[in-house]
Design an enzyme around this catalytic site. Structure first.
Site, short mmCIF file in Angstrom:
data_model
loop_
_atom_site.label_atom_id
_atom_site.label_comp_id
_atom_site.label_asym_id
_atom_site.label_seq_id
_atom_site.Cartn_x
_atom_site.Cartn_y
_atom_site.Cartn_z
N CYS A 121 0.88 -1.17 0.00
CA CYS A 121 0.00 0.00 0.00
C CYS A 121 0.91 1.21 0.00
CB CYS A 121 -0.92 0.02 1.22
SG CYS A 121 -1.86 1.54 1.33
N CYS A 124 -0.60 4.37 2.42
CA CYS A 124 -0.51 4.30 3.88
C CYS A 124 0.04 2.92 4.21
CB CYS A 124 -1.84 4.58 4.54
SG CYS A 124 -3.26 3.84 3.72
N SER A 125 -0.78 2.04 4.76
CA SER A 125 -0.32 0.67 4.97
C SER A 125 -1.52 -0.26 5.07
CB SER A 125 0.58 0.56 6.20
OG SER A 125 -0.05 1.17 7.30
N CYS A 126 -2.48 -0.11 4.16
CA CYS A 126 -3.67 -0.96 4.13
C CYS A 126 -3.24 -2.43 4.07
CB CYS A 126 -4.53 -0.64 2.91
SG CYS A 126 -5.13 1.06 2.92
#
Lengths: 234, 122, 140
Positions: A121, A124-126
């Site tokens: 991602c 962000c950090s999905c």
């Protein structure tokens, strides 16, 4: 409950590379270069001290390897397929309603002999938390997020995975409401294995796509405990 | 001055037991593109918020899946969920994204999603 | 705990630790930005730097059998840096040369120090490789 105003606000990250971060990488890479340990051992150990056992996603993959109809369902409708491994995306923790960060659209990206998927991602950090748990530290670093989209083969080789030249590497950038897991190819040497046996070799890193399953490499071996040098009498 | 009344849980109420993006299913009408269509990512101005990456702007790719219907991120960030759009998963050639992508891997690709407003037919 | 007799040697219990300065590591100690400062500046709440877990793996892999065996039973030939030796050296260095460096940065400096002392790494080679890593991690 949901703080919808902050739905998409990116979590803050440390957006600079420190000398200590560089030193850690350099020490590790030189040790590998000198043959003190292998890159693969390092990745496997890091994964194993960070996870507790097979995830529901590992079972999903193992079932799909054994059942072509189920594999088809996984590819067409990951959310429905997840229910067979006891994961209900709509009601599962932590948010109970699929938002803000656990949107309920799972896609299972099936590798083939000529196609290797890997997930990131960049925004962000999905991460597919309901079925894979918390994301590893490295998955959240700008280092991984920024570089994987651009130099996927280099980053994969840093994880010890060399993808053959004739295999297409496909990076899946999880930028909207879909969450991805990778369904790797069933490895050689697993003929006649049960679902439980297969589940054990589908480790977290295989499901993100930075590793491929191998017979004998599992994430749920017994945790070695170092004995105390000076035990306290009791 | 009175404080405006705002129900901060209304989105939760809408999605509970249904899921997001499932709660927007059937709200986008007919899809403009179908699987296999060639599309170009538009370079729209960013106003306050977007989830369309800079690297994808202006690129041509192929629609591989109609993934779900949802309000676009640019509206949802303002809590505007009135209008939903189709979302598409699009595959690009890495060589089209990064001019300096390693020579010798012509088949490498990248897949990501866009709401309909970001895409135009090629 | 430790008894610094000069700048080069420290005793820790009955162990003599070679703590002579290593200029490369001293430079990192002086100018490197530690996680607690970076986290504070960028508003990150995670108490540990992302590289802590890979650092721990490096220590574990160098320790080999010594992670799971009693000290006396460890086969020194298969263990490059026994975990107890590393911990003793880290404790001594943390009390001395790297006293003002927070954890886990001082664990990292101590590990590099122990590896250089044992000839597992060469200072010049490490400096050269760090420059390459820096370039790679910051490449646009």
């Amino acid at each position: 409950m949901s703080d919808h105003d902050h739905d998409h606000k990116p979590a803050p990250v440390v957006d600079e590379v420190s000398d200590f971060e560089i030193l850690e990488v350099a020490v590790r890479e030189l040790a590998i270069e000198k043959g003190l340990f292998t890159m693969d051992d390092h990745r496997t150990w890091t994964e194993y001290i960070h996870t507790l056992g097979p995830t529901p996603a590992a079972r999903l993959v193992a079932k799909a390897w054994l059942d072509p109809e189920y594999k088809k369902l996984c590819i067409e409708d990951g959310v429905t397929a997840s229910r067979e491994v006891d994961i209900d995306w709509v009601t599962s923790p932590p948010t109970q309603f699929g938002t803000p960060s656990d949107y309920c659209n799972l896609r299972v990206l099936a590798d083939t002999p000529t196609l290797k998927h890997v997930v990131v991602c960049t925004l962000c950090s999905c991460y597919p938390r309901p079925i894979l748990g918390q994301s590893p530290e490295w998955y959240r670093t700008p280092n991984y997020r920024r570089r994987l989209v651009r130099w996927p083969r280099q980053v994969l080789s840093e994880f010890g995975l060399q993808v053959p030249e004739d295999v297409e590497v496909r990076v899946a950038d999880s930028n909207q409401k879909t969450r991805y897991i990778v369904m790797p190819n069933r490895p050689e040497g697993t003929d006649g294995w049960t679902e439980d046996q297969l589940t054990e070799i589908v480790t977290r890193d295989c499901l993100i796509g930075v590793a491929v399953p191998k017979p004998g490499v599992t994430s749920n071996v017994k945790l070695p405990v170092m004995k105390a040098a000076n035990p306290v009498p009791h | 001055m009175s404080k405006p009344v705002y129900d901060r849980t209304h989105h939760a109420k809408m999605a509970t037991g249904v899921g997001d993006p499932q709660c927007f299913s059937g709200k986008a009408g007919d899809a403009k593109f179908k699987v296999g269509d060639r599309v170009r990512v538009r370079d729209l101005p960013d106003i306050f918020y977007t989830r369309t990456m800079t690297y994808a702007r202006g690129l041509e790719g192929t629609v591989v899946e109609l993934v779900y219907e949802s309000p676009p991120a640019e509206n949802e960030a303002w809590d505007n969920t009135e209008v939903s759009e189709w979302f598409y998963s699009v595959v690009f050639s890495q060589h089209d994204i990064w001019p300096a992508y390693s020579v010798g891997y012509p088949n490498d690709t990248l897949e990501t999603e866009f709401s309909e407003r970001w895409l135009e037919a090629v | 705990m430790s008894d610094a007799v000069d700048d080069e040697t420290e005793f820790y219990g009955d162990r003599k630790i070679d703590s002579k300065p290593i200029p490369l590591l001293d430079a990192i100690k002086e100018k490197g930005r530690v996680w607690e400062d970076l986290a504070d500046e960028y508003g990150v709440t995670n108490p540990d730097p992302p590289w802590k877990i890979t650092l721990e793996t490096t220590c574990d892999l160098l320790a080999g059998d010594s992670c799971v065996k009693d000290y006396d039973e460890v086969d020194q030939d298969t263990t490059l840096l026994p975990s107890l030796d590393r911990r003793w050296e880290e404790d001594a260095l943390s009390d001395g040369r790297y006293k003002d460096v927070p954890f886990p940065e001082r664990q990292l400096l101590s590990l590099a120090h122990s590896m250089i002392n044992r000839g597992l790494l060469d200072e010049a080679e490490l400096e050269k490789h760090m420059a390459a890593v820096e370039k790679r991690l910051n490449s646009g």
